[in-house]
Design an enzyme around this catalytic site. Structure first.
Site, short mmCIF file in Angstrom:
data_model
loop_
_atom_site.label_atom_id
_atom_site.label_comp_id
_atom_site.label_asym_id
_atom_site.label_seq_id
_atom_site.Cartn_x
_atom_site.Cartn_y
_atom_site.Cartn_z
CB SER A 70 -0.97 -0.04 1.19
OG SER A 70 -2.02 0.89 1.03
CD GLU A 90 -5.27 -3.93 -4.12
OE1 GLU A 90 -5.37 -3.71 -2.90
OE2 GLU A 90 -4.22 -4.33 -4.66
CG HIS A 146 -5.68 -2.56 0.30
ND1 HIS A 146 -4.75 -2.43 -0.71
CD2 HIS A 146 -5.29 -1.70 1.27
CE1 HIS A 146 -3.86 -1.51 -0.37
NE2 HIS A 146 -4.16 -1.06 0.83
#
Length: 502
Positions: free
Chosen positions: A189, A316, A412
């Site tokens: 990230s 995600e 994610h």
């Protein structure tokens, strides 16, 4: 227990578990506390100590308001936050490959002490694993203007902290059995975008040799945008947007002011791009640490000497929706406003609709926004690196069946505990849909081995992009399942791709 000698003094850790054969040396200062006279300054060397320092617990986390499952929280007054942690095989004498992990968290939360970042399993594969804390939020990425006669407080202080940690690794990791000539920097990230920034900054050249970026995020601020954020945060804190004014506000006050700025964007659907996921801090194109945004720099050939392995998840943004971190876009009107705010055409959105027949508006929004922020950006990093002459590998995480056979999202952060081998940590079960099953353990072993092999040899086990055999590794997909990632990518190729500012 083994004593390890560092440039600041000897340290002693503890066994990660009684039977593992891995030593964890935790909370080692790699730079001085960045407060007092050092606040808003570049990192300074850590002070030396006498005697053996007991390093059996994680150091304090950076100022933040987040409270993450299983992880420590920030306490105002904690200052010695620039520390790192090492996991190494007990008695290691060989020069082992090294992985240095940079945590994510939108540049405002997270720490190296999160349970899913425990390095014992990776170290058990024959690596030395390093994780680190760095300055977050305004302390790490806020723009501090300088008046005439004042020393400059640099932008990108969080990146400078990471560079200081890599310099520490270069100078000290051999004492822990690591090879300073085989260092891989990895992140997820915002941590993955930090990795991309480090690849293209001259200050980090030669400090690492390979890079792993999971779900890099599309966000890099101009100096003007960073200055606007400073003005907004200073106003909320009730201080002037000057160096003196900002120094007069405590770290706690700047965290609270930043949170209020974010909340105002969340509540105002007319506030443009920041309304949808207001991450107000990020790397700044300051002409010094960062000459331009990392995607552009990589496409121009910066960092081509660094081997790059990229991964993104196929769903995600569903995580951000699940934890309340995103706007709820549920009507066609809201979806059209979202597209207009990001310069995306109605035809482009219709292309997503056609690839998602019967999907509700919210799912179309989550798919488009997730690809805009993470999947397409990550894919472009890998492709641009390969085309510029570097070696690049690309993978997608598409596990959609949980350990109990229930459907889960390939969202994610879900890939991280698979790569670290931390599936049994209870705090990650929300991410992966419950306790792991046998197939999950097999997948985790494959992903951990890919990281290990890449760090050791530069080859994760599949062909790089740009070669005749170049391919995309898909982790965890059900046999015969369709993940139309390439079809979505084709839409971006024809529509254009906007680079975003936080």
């Amino acid at each position: 227990m083994t004593v390890y000698t560092t440039g600041s003094g000897p340290v002693r850790g503890r066994r990660a578990t009684a039977e593992s054969g891995i030593v964890a040396v935790l909370g080692i200062p790699y730079a001085a506390p960045p407060f007092g006279a050092g606040r808003f300054r570049a990192p300074r060397p850590a002070a030396a100590w006498g005697g053996v320092r007991d390093c059996t617990a994680f150091g304090p986390v950076a100022p933040q308001s987040a409270e993450l499952p299983g992880a420590p929280t920030w306490s105002p007054g904690d200052e010695d936050i620039l520390t790192l942690n090492i996991w190494t095989p007990e008695g290691a004498r060989d020069a082992l490959p090294v992985i240095v992990w940079i945590h994510g968290g939108s540049y405002v939360f997270g720490s190296s002490a999160q349970p899913d970042f425990d390095g014992a399993a990776l170290a058990g594969q024959g690596l030395v694993v390093v994780t680190l804390n760095y300055r977050l939020g305004f302390e790490g990425f806020g723009h501090v203007p300088a008046a005439d006669g004042e020393d400059i407080c640099p932008d990108n202080r969080g990146l400078l902290d990471q560079i200081a940690a890599l310099e520490w690794v270069r100078d000290n990791i051999a004492a822990f059995g690591g090879d300073p000539g085989r260092v891989t920097v990895a992140g997820q990230s915002s941590g993955a975008t930090a990795v991309a920034c480090l690849m293209v900054t001259e200050r980090a050249r030669g400090l690492f040799h390979r890079a792993v970026a999971h779900s890099a995020v599309n966000a890099c601020a101009s100096s003007a945008a960073a200055a606007r954020t400073t003005a907004e945060v200073a106003a909320e804190a009730g201080v002037s947007p000057s160096r003196a004014g900002l120094l007069s506000a405590s770290p706690e006050e700047l965290v609270a002011a930043s949170d209020r700025v974010v909340d105002a964007y969340r509540r105002d659907p007319r506030s443009g791009q920041r309304h949808y996921d207001p991450a107000v801090y990020g790397p700044v194109v300051d002409g010094d640490t960062l000459r331009t945004d990392p995607l552009t720099a990589i496409a121009e050939g910066a960092g081509r000497e660094v081997d790059l392995m990229v991964c993104h998840a196929t769903e995600e943004y569903w995580l951000l929706d699940a934890v309340g971190g995103s706007a709820k876009i549920t009507t066609d009107e809201q979806l059209s406003s979202f597209a207009a705010d990001f310069g995306l055409s109605a035809e482009f959105v219709d292309g997503y609709r056609a690839l998602m027949p019967g999907a509700p508006v919210l799912d179309v929004f989550l798919a488009v926004y997730g690809d805009l922020l993470f999947a397409e950006y990550s894919s472009r990093l890998a492709g641009s690196h390969g085309r510029a002459g570097g070696t690049a590998y690309l993978a997608r995480f598409d596990r959609r069946s949980g350990g109990q056979g229930q459907p889960v999202r390939a969202w994610h952060c879900a890939d991280v505990p698979f790569a670290f081998g931390t599936l049994d940590e209870e705090s990650v079960h929300f991410l992966i849909g419950g306790p792991p099953g046998p197939a999950d353990r097999v997948l985790s072993a494959r992903m951990t081995r890919a990281w290990t092999d890449f760090a050791a040899t530069g080859d994760p086990g599949w062909p790089p992009l740009g070669t005749s055999a170049g391919a995309v590794m898909v982790w965890g997909a059900e046999e015969g399942a369709e993940a139309p990632a390439e079809a979505f990518r084709e839409l971006w190729r024809t529509a254009g791709y906007p680079l975003l500012e936080p």
